[in-house]
Design an enzyme around this catalytic site. Structure first.
Site, PDB file in Angstrom:
ATOM      1  N   SER A 141       0.860  -1.190   0.000  1.00  0.00           N
ATOM      2  CA  SER A 141       0.000   0.000   0.000  1.00  0.00           C
ATOM      3  C   SER A 141       0.884   1.224   0.000  1.00  0.00           C
ATOM      4  O   SER A 141       2.007   1.198   0.521  1.00  0.00           O
ATOM      5  CB  SER A 141      -0.910   0.008   1.229  1.00  0.00           C
ATOM      6  N   TYR A 154      -1.805  -0.424  10.329  1.00  0.00           N
ATOM      7  CA  TYR A 154      -1.893  -0.829   8.918  1.00  0.00           C
ATOM      8  C   TYR A 154      -0.667  -0.359   8.150  1.00  0.00           C
ATOM      9  O   TYR A 154      -0.043  -1.132   7.407  1.00  0.00           O
ATOM     10  CB  TYR A 154      -3.163  -0.253   8.290  1.00  0.00           C
TER      11      TYR A 154
END
Length: 255
Positions: A141, A154
């Site tokens: 990501s 995350y």
């Protein structure tokens, strides 16, 4: 080391998180390229439907469960004999203040986003090296490159995954195994609703999952080391690397 183009036709591809989003779109593209699929996901009905449409072999299980990675690899080998391509796509997010984040959610993010792909890779890599053929893709990501407010855990899991892939790429550079990282930005998937906070910004606009799936397939075929989707996100990574103080000032202001 420049590798020959990898042939997807008849290759055995294991895709995690295939029941929705990026994994679902990637499985469809791989099937279009005549790959043999092993599909992992938690949504059994969605997984079975995808398997019917693609000819893939579904394995419904939760990768955060104890021993799940071992079960998945054993089942993949039972169904297909071996694995040529591993697409580590399964992942989960959580949005909110780290100080109020439930401990069990911290554990689940680390297990699914980081431990599971490392464990799956560890089990498959020796066979790939022995065969002098293989592809391992980590779906990371942009948050792993930059860090994102209210997504500390995350971001940490994806950042660690990027570092792991970079180290592994160097370790396997003289073998027939290529290691790739694909880092999406804002993608139109159920990810945002599942993390507990829908995406509401007008910009950047979410991109279709199919764009990331195409980048994943290209990374497999070309052995491409790193891809961001969209490619313009490289500019933000560059600004952070070259002008960290400026980047942090802008990030703090605009989140």
């Amino acid at each position: 080391m420049r590798r020959p183009r990898f042939q997807l036709k008849d290759s055995v591809c294991l895709v995690t998180g295939a029941s929705s989003g990026i994994g679902h779109a990637t499985a469809r593209l791989l099937a279009d390229a005549c790959a043999q699929l092993v599909l992992q996901g938690r949504n059994e009905s969605a997984l079975n439907q995808l398997a019917d449409e693609t000819g893939g072999a579904p394995v419904a299980l939760d990768l955060t469960a104890p021993g799940a990675a071992d079960i998945l690899i054993a089942e993949a080998k039972r169904l297909r004999g071996h694995v040529d391509v591993l697409v580590n796509n399964a992942g989960v997010g959580w949005a909110g203040s780290f100080s109020t984040m439930p401990t069990e959610r911290i554990d689940s993010l680390i297990t699914l986003n980081l431990h599971a792909p490392i464990a799956l890779t560890h089990m498959l890599l020796p066979d790939m090296i022995s065969a002098n053929k293989g592809r391992i893709v980590f779906v990371a990501s942009i948050a792993g490159h930059l860090g994102v407010r209210d997504e500390a855990v995350y971001s940490a899991t994806k950042g660690a995954l990027i570092a792991f892939a970079e180290s592994l790429r160097s370790e396997t550079c003289r073998t027939g195994v290529a290691v790739s990282v694909v880092s999406p930005g804002v993608i139109d998937t159920p990810f945002f609703s599942r993390r507990g906070r829908p995406y509401t910004r007008r910009w950047p606009r979410p991109l279709p999952a199919q764009i990331v799936a195409k980048a994943i397939c290209t990374a497999i075929e070309e052995g491409r080391a790193e891809t961001t989707v969209p490619s313009g996100l490289r500019a933000a990574i560059g600004v952070k690397a070259l002008f960290p103080s400026l980047y942090r000032t802008l990030a703090d202001r605009f989140a």
